[in-house]
Design an enzyme around this catalytic site. Structure first.
Site, mmCIF file in Angstrom:
data_model
loop_
_atom_site.group_PDB
_atom_site.id
_atom_site.type_symbol
_atom_site.label_atom_id
_atom_site.label_comp_id
_atom_site.label_asym_id
_atom_site.label_seq_id
_atom_site.Cartn_x
_atom_site.Cartn_y
_atom_site.Cartn_z
ATOM 1 N N ARG A 158 -7.708 -30.934 -20.757
ATOM 2 C CA ARG A 158 -8.195 -30.803 -19.389
ATOM 3 C C ARG A 158 -8.165 -32.173 -18.683
ATOM 4 O O ARG A 158 -7.845 -32.262 -17.506
ATOM 5 C CB ARG A 158 -9.613 -30.185 -19.412
ATOM 6 C CG ARG A 158 -10.290 -29.982 -18.117
ATOM 7 C CD ARG A 158 -10.106 -28.655 -17.358
ATOM 8 N NE ARG A 158 -9.484 -27.535 -17.992
ATOM 9 C CZ ARG A 158 -8.636 -26.715 -17.346
ATOM 10 N NH1 ARG A 158 -8.317 -26.922 -16.075
ATOM 11 N NH2 ARG A 158 -8.113 -25.684 -17.966
ATOM 12 N N HIS A 210 -4.574 -32.899 -17.843
ATOM 13 C CA HIS A 210 -4.244 -31.999 -16.737
ATOM 14 C C HIS A 210 -4.717 -32.583 -15.405
ATOM 15 O O HIS A 210 -4.027 -32.494 -14.390
ATOM 16 C CB HIS A 210 -4.918 -30.649 -17.001
ATOM 17 C CG HIS A 210 -4.657 -29.586 -15.989
ATOM 18 N ND1 HIS A 210 -5.486 -29.360 -14.928
ATOM 19 C CD2 HIS A 210 -3.665 -28.692 -15.873
ATOM 20 C CE1 HIS A 210 -5.002 -28.362 -14.200
ATOM 21 N NE2 HIS A 210 -3.902 -27.937 -14.755
#
Lengths: 223, 223
Positions: free
Chosen positions: B40, B43
């Site tokens: 994450r 990302h």
């Protein structure tokens, strides 16, 4: 003395000195106009890559500052960018920030047309604030739709295009840059995959600080 | 077909596939527990450095998720982090986020004592939510003060320590890690200079998504 006993002003100055030294070691010489923006982004990320990847169309910084002096609207594609903008500078400049990403009718229309909310939110923003400063820190589809709108005649005061990620991101910035140059639209972009809300807010704040510091109140009222 | 016609779900999946491929090429193998957090963050930043710099004390992820299942308060040092947290997950978990940075009495006390607002805001947060999740994405002085408070007996549910910059930043994370390990306080840190509000929000959201997805409503009511 505890290390927590350092004044915020001293921390800021030391940060900026270390950034200047880092840039000198990289052999990067920044133009005087773009310097504040690049340094503020490195300050917000501790990532010197941005010294090489930030791209400015001619006079983008000056035209962004001039737009802020006129009180241009600031459009963002995330609430994080909005939360990160300098409130005192915006109040001094009488600039307001807007985001249409969370609007229910934007979500509804996006679903109906099978496009992203980000793309629809740009259409809404273009209708409401065609001469605004568009700050895209997350969604490449926002930047791609904005590029189409510029092709169709939209003339924003400035595009800050720094979406982040691996899908359509590099392409969205390259397209926007090409179209911005062709149409004479000022743009500041982080070429490549990197970017994000902190980068977007840092660029916008660099312009806000300069604009607020150079606002001539006598001219503003009658400008 | 326009490139804006891509579903958000497809973009997310493709992003995550490219991240997995990038990690494989780096030879990085992530533990199953930490994987969602690291991915994450990459990302949110497109920066694979975080695969090597994110550090987790034992069981930090599980204990963070358990705290969210209990509805632990989330304390942040920036409004940007607050704006970036997943509202639907927080509502499902009945978790609230707080920041004391902008409080007038915090500013007043910081000025009087010659310390940063960030340091004073941690004292306030420790008094109000001693078992909270502390998320520091900006101010190293917040993390340094938090480390002192842990030395003095504070036991937060989790510390997410990812301040960014060049002054006291590396040192603040090293100190916090050492003290967290010694005192058995769960911590997730980005070692080195990098970090920031997007990194902080990404780590917290990875935990929020997992916690919201694994919440057992039957247990929560009587837990």
């Amino acid at each position: 003395m505890s290390v927590t006993h350092i004044s915020p002003g001293d921390i800021e100055r030391t940060n900026m000195e270390i950034i200047a030294e880092g840039l000198a070691r990289m052999g990067v010489v920044l133009s005087e106009k773009n310097e504040a923006v690049v340094k503020r982004v490195i300050h917000a990320t501790a990532d010197f890559d941005f010294a090489r990847t930030l791209d400015f169309t001619p006079s983008a910084v000056e035209r962004g500052i001039a737009a802020l002096h006129r009180g241009a609207a600031i459009i963002t594609d995330t609430n994080m960018i909005m939360a990160g903008l300098s409130r005192p500078s915006m109040e001094k400049l009488d600039c307001a920030a807007h985001s249409y990403m969370a609007d229910e009718d934007v979500a509804h229309m996006a679903k109906e047309r099978g496009v992203t909310r980000a793309a629809v939110s740009m259409e809404r923003a273009a209708a409401e604030h065609p001469g605004g400063i568009f700050v895209i820190g997350n969604a490449p589809t926002a930047l791609l739709r904005l590029e189409e709108l510029i092709q169709d005649g939209l003339r924003p005061a400035l595009v800050i295009g720094v979406p982040v990620g691996f899908v359509n991101v590099v392409e969205s910035k390259e397209r926007l840059l090409e179209t911005a140059l062709a149409c004479g639209v000022p743009a500041i972009l982080s070429m490549g995959r990197k970017g994000g809300s902190t980068v977007a807010a840092a660029i916008c704040n660099a312009l806000l600080y300069t604009a607020a510091g150079t606002l001539d109140p006598a001219r503003r009222g009658w400008g």
